[in-house]
Design a protein around this motif. Structure first.
Motif, PDB file in Angstrom:
ATOM      1  N   ALA A 191      12.216  82.080  82.519  1.00 36.53           N
ATOM      2  CA  ALA A 191      11.290  80.979  82.809  1.00 36.53           C
ATOM      3  C   ALA A 191      10.899  80.205  81.560  1.00 36.53           C
ATOM      4  O   ALA A 191       9.961  79.404  81.604  1.00 36.53           O
ATOM      5  N   PHE A 192      11.608  80.422  80.454  1.00 30.36           N
ATOM      6  CA  PHE A 192      11.197  79.832  79.178  1.00 30.36           C
ATOM      7  C   PHE A 192      11.157  78.307  79.232  1.00 30.36           C
ATOM      8  O   PHE A 192      10.223  77.683  78.741  1.00 30.36           O
TER       9      PHE A 192
ATOM     10  N   VAL B 201       3.817  73.458  78.355  1.00 23.60           N
ATOM     11  CA  VAL B 201       3.119  73.287  77.081  1.00 23.60           C
ATOM     12  C   VAL B 201       3.230  71.838  76.596  1.00 23.60           C
ATOM     13  O   VAL B 201       2.245  71.237  76.136  1.00 23.60           O
ATOM     14  N   LEU B 202       4.418  71.268  76.719  1.00 21.74           N
ATOM     15  CA  LEU B 202       4.603  69.880  76.284  1.00 21.74           C
ATOM     16  C   LEU B 202       3.833  68.909  77.181  1.00 21.74           C
ATOM     17  O   LEU B 202       3.299  67.901  76.701  1.00 21.74           O
TER      18      LEU B 202
ATOM     19  N   PHE C 261       4.499  57.836  73.075  1.00 19.58           N
ATOM     20  CA  PHE C 261       4.500  59.257  72.718  1.00 19.58           C
ATOM     21  C   PHE C 261       4.590  60.129  73.965  1.00 19.58           C
ATOM     22  O   PHE C 261       5.388  61.081  74.026  1.00 19.58           O
ATOM     23  N   VAL C 262       3.781  59.804  74.970  1.00 23.22           N
ATOM     24  CA  VAL C 262       3.818  60.563  76.223  1.00 23.22           C
ATOM     25  C   VAL C 262       5.174  60.401  76.902  1.00 23.22           C
ATOM     26  O   VAL C 262       5.749  61.369  77.427  1.00 23.22           O
TER      27      VAL C 262
ATOM     28  N   LEU D  15      10.587  62.570  78.378  1.00 23.32           N
ATOM     29  CA  LEU D  15      12.042  62.491  78.280  1.00 23.32           C
ATOM     30  C   LEU D  15      12.613  63.694  77.539  1.00 23.32           C
ATOM     31  O   LEU D  15      13.685  64.201  77.891  1.00 23.32           O
ATOM     32  N   LEU D  16      11.884  64.149  76.510  1.00 26.46           N
ATOM     33  CA  LEU D  16      12.355  65.303  75.745  1.00 26.46           C
ATOM     34  C   LEU D  16      12.430  66.548  76.611  1.00 26.46           C
ATOM     35  O   LEU D  16      13.397  67.313  76.547  1.00 26.46           O
ATOM     36  N   THR D  17      11.411  66.751  77.432  1.00 26.96           N
ATOM     37  CA  THR D  17      11.421  67.926  78.303  1.00 26.96           C
ATOM     38  C   THR D  17      12.550  67.862  79.314  1.00 26.96           C
ATOM     39  O   THR D  17      13.175  68.882  79.632  1.00 26.96           O
ATOM     40  N   ARG D  18      12.849  66.671  79.813  1.00 29.79           N
ATOM     41  CA  ARG D  18      13.936  66.547  80.793  1.00 29.79           C
ATOM     42  C   ARG D  18      15.306  66.721  80.143  1.00 29.79           C
ATOM     43  O   ARG D  18      16.205  67.330  80.733  1.00 29.79           O
ATOM     44  N   ILE D  19      15.469  66.204  78.935  1.00 29.40           N
ATOM     45  CA  ILE D  19      16.777  66.273  78.279  1.00 29.40           C
ATOM     46  C   ILE D  19      17.066  67.684  77.762  1.00 29.40           C
ATOM     47  O   ILE D  19      18.151  68.233  77.946  1.00 29.40           O
ATOM     48  N   MET D  20      16.060  68.282  77.131  1.00 27.48           N
ATOM     49  CA  MET D  20      16.287  69.571  76.484  1.00 27.48           C
ATOM     50  C   MET D  20      16.309  70.737  77.457  1.00 27.48           C
ATOM     51  O   MET D  20      17.017  71.717  77.248  1.00 27.48           O
TER      52      MET D  20
END
Length: 288
Positions: free
Chosen positions: A196-197, A204-205, A268-269, A274-279
């Motif tokens: 679940a990481f 958290v993000l 920033f938000v 986008l970072l959470t979706r890509i990574m």
């Protein structure tokens, strides 16, 4: 039977039309907000916005506010992320069907929906006033108090996300690990939390994205500062508070800087989302 099918078909079409209309209205307002923010903020984004501090007023920038927001948000995450992950793990793995777990979830939902200004006043009472009395007024409002207030806002988000992400892990994975004689703590840490990481880190993000735009709790805790400081016990500037102060000023130049700050927070938000979706987007695995 044809009349029943016809009625169901009509109800389905009406429901889809209303859902599509609601989605369209929401998208229209979202695009409108983004367009107005970009239209008013892009013209004020200059190099001085990132190099000068707010002490220069309409001739300055937001450098100290950016640094202050970054420091308080990171300090808040250092406080709330470990506690939130541990609490969510306890709820999902050790108290999922107990009365205590249900009570904790209920209280967490209350904290999740609590007005941020109430949390700011709470931290003002338990942190700002005692430190003022203990130090004879040398330490009053501070970046640390602001980070505590922000941590209380981010904590329930992380608890809820961790709890739900761990519950989504298939039960067969638990059964397989336990059948091999793995202790419960090792199952939780090395198997379930690893599975679940991505979801936990996404929570958290998302909590960080929410903290980036909070204004009310910082008015009673960090207060603000027109000069650059990185000491957690000093009054500390922040982007949301600076934007709030500039919008209350009649100077149009300050309004432009406030719009630029709002645009930076929005970007920033958006970047975090986008970072959470890509990574952490799960890739489809083929076993053929």
């Amino acid at each position: 039977m044809s009349a029943v099918y016809a009625r169901r078909s009509i109800v389905n079409i009406v429901a889809l039309a209303l859902s599509g209309l609601a989605t369209l209205i929401g998208l229209i307002f979202l695009v409108w907000i983004l367009w107005v923010t970009a239209q008013n903020g892009l013209g004020a984004i200059k190099l001085t916005l990132f190099t000068k501090i707010t002490a220069y007023a309409d001739q300055g920038g937001l450098a100290n506010a950016m640094v202050g927001s970054l420091i308080m948000d990171l300090m808040a995450l250092l406080i709330c992320a470990p506690i939130g992950v541990l609490a969510g793990t306890y709820l999902a793995e050790y108290a999922s069907s107990t009365r205590l777990g249900a009570t904790i979830r209920f209280l967490n939902d209350i904290l999740l929906s609590a007005p941020s200004i109430v949390l700011g006043l709470f931290v003002y009472v338990i942190v700002v006033i005692p430190t003022t009395e203990l130090t004879d007024g040398r330490i009053t409002f501070s970046g640390f108090a602001g980070s505590v207030a922000l941590a209380l806002i981010g904590l329930p988000v992380i608890v809820r996300t961790t709890d739900e992400m761990l519950q989504l892990v298939p039960g067969t994975l638990r059964e397989a690990a336990l059948s091999l004689g793995i202790p419960q703590w090792k199952l939780t840490v090395q198997v379930l939390m690893r599975a679940a990481f991505s979801g936990i880190l996404t929570g958290v993000l998302l909590a960080l994205a929410r903290l980036a735009g909070e204004t009310a709790p910082l008015l009673f805790t960090a207060f603000g500062n027109n000069f650059m400081t990185a000491h957690p016990l000093d009054k500390m500037a922040s982007m949301p508070v600076t934007i709030y102060q500039y919008t209350n000023d009649p100077n149009p130049a300050l309004h432009a800087i406030a719009w630029a700050g709002a645009l930076l927070i929005t970007l920033f938000v958006l970047a975090l989302s986008l970072l959470t979706r890509i990574m952490f987007s799960r890739k489809k695995v083929s076993y053929e």
